[in-house]
Write an enzyme that holds these catalytic residues in place. Sequence first.
Site, PDB file in Angstrom:
ATOM      1  N   CYS A 181      -2.624  -0.329   7.503  1.00  0.00           N
ATOM      2  CA  CYS A 181      -2.213   1.324   7.263  1.00  0.00           C
ATOM      3  C   CYS A 181      -2.211   1.285   8.366  1.00  0.00           C
ATOM      4  CB  CYS A 181      -2.162   1.348   5.725  1.00  0.00           C
ATOM      5  SG  CYS A 181      -1.963   1.070   4.600  1.00  0.00           S
ATOM      6  N   HIS A 207       0.990  -1.455   0.077  1.00  0.00           N
ATOM      7  CA  HIS A 207       0.207   0.184  -0.467  1.00  0.00           C
ATOM      8  C   HIS A 207       1.126   0.802  -0.337  1.00  0.00           C
ATOM      9  CE1 HIS A 207      -3.992  -1.394   1.782  1.00  0.00           C
ATOM     10  NE2 HIS A 207      -3.302  -2.621   0.584  1.00  0.00           N
ATOM     11  N   CYS A 233      -6.196   2.276   5.592  1.00  0.00           N
ATOM     12  CA  CYS A 233      -6.935   0.975   5.904  1.00  0.00           C
ATOM     13  C   CYS A 233      -6.603   0.172   7.676  1.00  0.00           C
ATOM     14  CB  CYS A 233      -6.897  -0.543   4.917  1.00  0.00           C
ATOM     15  SG  CYS A 233      -4.925  -0.534   5.755  1.00  0.00           S
ATOM     16  N   GLU A 290       1.180   3.660   1.766  1.00  0.00           N
ATOM     17  CA  GLU A 290       1.378   4.323   3.194  1.00  0.00           C
ATOM     18  C   GLU A 290       3.144   3.282   3.825  1.00  0.00           C
ATOM     19  OE1 GLU A 290      -3.347   4.687   3.643  1.00  0.00           O
ATOM     20  OE2 GLU A 290      -1.855   3.738   2.426  1.00  0.00           O
TER      21      GLU A 290
END
Length: 148
Positions: free
Chosen positions: A85, A52, A82, A54
């Site tokens: 993260c 992801h 999410c 992040e």
Amino acid sequence: MEREAFMRQALALAREAAEAGEVPVGCVVVREGEIVGRGRNRREEKQSAASHAEMEAIAQANEALGSWRLDGCELYVTLEPCPMCAGAILNARIAHVWYGARDESFGACGGVTNLFMEEFPNRPALTGGLLAEECRKLLSEFFRSLRR
């Protein structure tokens, strides 16, 4: 650089992700007004659930600063983090999270749940809705193009 300028940097990374066929999410980590980490979604490219935006930005900031602790850093991301993260943000001790679009499906900062309201130590300040319309538009255009 002002807050909107940092989010525009994250939006540029989100556009790169879209061009690569990834869900358009971009992220920057900032310390003392300087970007120390950049990331964009690379799940398809790396075939990794953990790739992801992040996670990439946090890893780059860790390397740039020589520490897993990102005290005093701010994170700007185009989509609400999410749970994975949000957990990384908590563990990295990031001071403030700024996000653009809310995520009603996987958001862990208010969309579905809010991990930053729980009794974890080192909880970041949270501000949602920064350039939200631009962030939402980029996501909706991406998914609309997939459906065609």
